[in-house]
Design an enzyme around this catalytic site. Structure first.
Site, short mmCIF file in Angstrom:
data_model
loop_
_atom_site.label_atom_id
_atom_site.label_comp_id
_atom_site.label_asym_id
_atom_site.label_seq_id
_atom_site.Cartn_x
_atom_site.Cartn_y
_atom_site.Cartn_z
N VAL A 82 -10.20 4.27 -4.51
CA VAL A 82 -9.59 4.87 -3.11
C VAL A 82 -8.52 6.10 -3.12
O VAL A 82 -7.91 6.62 -2.42
CB VAL A 82 -8.81 3.79 -2.26
N PRO B 282 -14.16 1.24 -22.38
CA PRO B 282 -13.63 0.90 -23.92
C PRO B 282 -13.90 -0.72 -23.91
O PRO B 282 -13.75 -1.27 -25.04
CB PRO B 282 -12.19 1.04 -23.44
N CYS C 241 -0.32 -0.03 23.19
CA CYS C 241 -0.61 -1.27 23.36
C CYS C 241 -0.48 -2.34 22.12
O CYS C 241 -0.75 -3.37 21.96
CB CYS C 241 -2.42 -1.45 23.27
N TYR D 250 0.77 -1.24 -0.11
CA TYR D 250 0.04 0.23 -0.03
C TYR D 250 0.79 1.14 -0.03
O TYR D 250 0.35 2.40 -0.54
CB TYR D 250 -1.04 -0.04 1.08
N HIS E 42 -15.17 2.59 -0.85
CA HIS E 42 -14.27 1.79 -0.60
C HIS E 42 -13.05 2.61 0.25
O HIS E 42 -11.92 1.84 0.32
CB HIS E 42 -13.75 0.98 -1.92
P1 OAD Z 1 -11.65 -3.21 -12.34
O1 OAD Z 1 -10.25 -3.39 -12.44
O2 OAD Z 1 -12.52 -4.45 -11.91
O3 OAD Z 1 -12.40 -2.74 -13.68
C1 OAD Z 1 -11.79 -1.60 -14.33
C2 OAD Z 1 -12.65 -1.15 -15.69
O4 OAD Z 1 -12.04 -0.16 -15.99
C3 OAD Z 1 -12.59 -2.35 -16.62
O5 OAD Z 1 -14.16 -2.75 -16.97
C4 OAD Z 1 -11.92 -1.74 -17.85
O6 OAD Z 1 -12.60 -2.04 -19.12
C5 OAD Z 1 -12.15 -0.10 -17.54
N1 OAD Z 1 -11.25 0.73 -17.99
C6 OAD Z 1 -9.92 0.45 -18.25
N2 OAD Z 1 -9.33 1.64 -18.72
C7 OAD Z 1 -10.52 2.42 -18.90
C8 OAD Z 1 -10.58 3.82 -19.16
N3 OAD Z 1 -9.42 4.63 -19.50
N4 OAD Z 1 -11.65 4.52 -19.13
C9 OAD Z 1 -12.78 3.79 -18.67
N5 OAD Z 1 -12.66 2.66 -18.37
C10 OAD Z 1 -11.54 1.93 -18.48
O7 OAD Z 1 -12.02 -1.85 -11.17
P2 OAD Z 1 -13.29 -1.83 -10.43
O8 OAD Z 1 -14.54 -2.13 -11.26
O9 OAD Z 1 -13.26 -0.22 -9.88
O10 OAD Z 1 -11.77 -2.73 -4.18
O11 OAD Z 1 -13.16 -2.95 -9.05
C11 OAD Z 1 -14.01 -2.71 -8.28
C12 OAD Z 1 -13.22 -2.99 -6.78
O12 OAD Z 1 -12.54 -4.18 -6.87
C13 OAD Z 1 -12.17 -1.80 -6.77
O13 OAD Z 1 -12.67 -0.99 -5.83
C14 OAD Z 1 -11.17 -2.51 -5.62
C15 OAD Z 1 -11.19 -3.90 -6.51
O14 OAD Z 1 -10.86 -5.03 -5.44
C16 OAD Z 1 -11.08 -2.02 -3.56
O15 OAD Z 1 -10.34 -1.22 -3.52
C17 OAD Z 1 -11.76 -2.06 -2.12
#
Ligand code: OAD
Length: 254
Positions: free
Chosen positions: A111, A225, A161, A74, A127
């Protein structure tokens, strides 16, 4: 509606819905920040979960098993996020929201703080906040999440602690921050248009917000996309990136 290229007619139709909307809710995911240089999670090859095991790095059990490794992972991501800048998509959203007071709600799974730094401080964060710290265990003295009471270390520990400091993000299996999901559901139910930008739709309850909006009679448009798991539930699919589509959609609206 889905196609491989951005459909100008779909873009124009969504723009008309946004122009007429009293409330617009935008749900964002990691793709929103991809063009700011922050890796997504599930994109093939470049996504973090293609290289790292979420059970090790994004769960309380993983942190307890290898606190230093998780803390360092992180810490590295924090460096990347601090160095990144909002992209044209973040800027277009915030500018639209400022031009139309009372219209825009932004709900993010991200985040990072790029919506806030682009000028939309009221972003609802489902998140958590990677730049914040909190205690691993509830503090026995009731001290707030202020690791000023912690001694330096990887991770830092409470000087009294031994309680460990952890990043202020939601890990798998954890509850979403109090109030955030309620606020997000209210925004989804109240909107006339929901834009779902840059999320795979794989993580719940965030993924369910598009269906909530649709059930409440909103028009739902995906900006991505690539295909997502919730494309079928949308009225419109705009095949493009956040930094490309959002300015094209919003910048010409007063
Ligand atoms: P993902 O990595 O699952 O999905 C990212 C999405 O963004 C995909 O559908 C890509 O096609 C799309 N993408 C990529 N480049 C892009 C761009 N330039 N413009 C628009 N879209 C684009 O990410 P999340 O759906 O956010 O949890 O994932 C959900 C959660 O899973 C996150 O918040 C995280 C992770 O585990 C925590 O951090 C708690």
């Amino acid at each position: 509606m889905a196609g491989d290229a951005l459909d100008p007619a779909a873009l124009a139709a969504v723009r008309a819905h946004v122009a007429a909307a009293r409330r617009v809710c935008v749900l964002t995911g990691a793709g929103m920040s991809a063009e700011s240089g922050i890796p997504t999670f599930r994109d093939a090859l470049t996504g973090l979960w293609a290289k790292f095991d979420p059970a090790e790095l994004a769960s309380e059990e993983g942190f307890r098993a290898q606190p230093q490794r998780v803390w360092d992972w992180y810490a590295e991501r924090r460096v990347g996020m601090r160095a990144s800048q909002p992209n044209a998509g973040h800027v277009a959203l915030a500018a639209f929201g400022r031009r139309r007071p009372g219209v825009l709600s932004v709900v993010t799974q991200n985040v990072d703080d790029l919506h806030q730094r682009a000028g939309w401080p009221d972003t609802i964060r489902l998140h958590g906040d990677i730049l914040a710290n909190c205690w691993l265990e509830p503090c026995p003295r009731g001290r707030a999440c202020d690791p000023a009471h912690a001694a330096a270390g990887r991770p830092p520990r409470c000087t009294d602690c031994g309680n460990l400091v952890r990043p202020g993000v939601v890990w798998f299996g954890e509850m979403l921050p109090e109030g955030a999901i309620d606020a997000a559901e209210r925004a989804a139910r109240a909107c006339d248009v929901m834009l779902v930008v840059g999320t795979s739709g794989a993580v719940w309850p965030a993924a369910g917000l598009a269906a909530t909006a649709r059930r409440a009679a909103a028009q739902v448009a995906i900006v991505n996309p690539h295909p997502s798991e919730i494309d079928d539930g949308a009225h419109w699919v705009l095949r493009g990136t956040a930094a490309g589509v959002l300015p094209a959609l919003l910048d010409t609206l007063d």
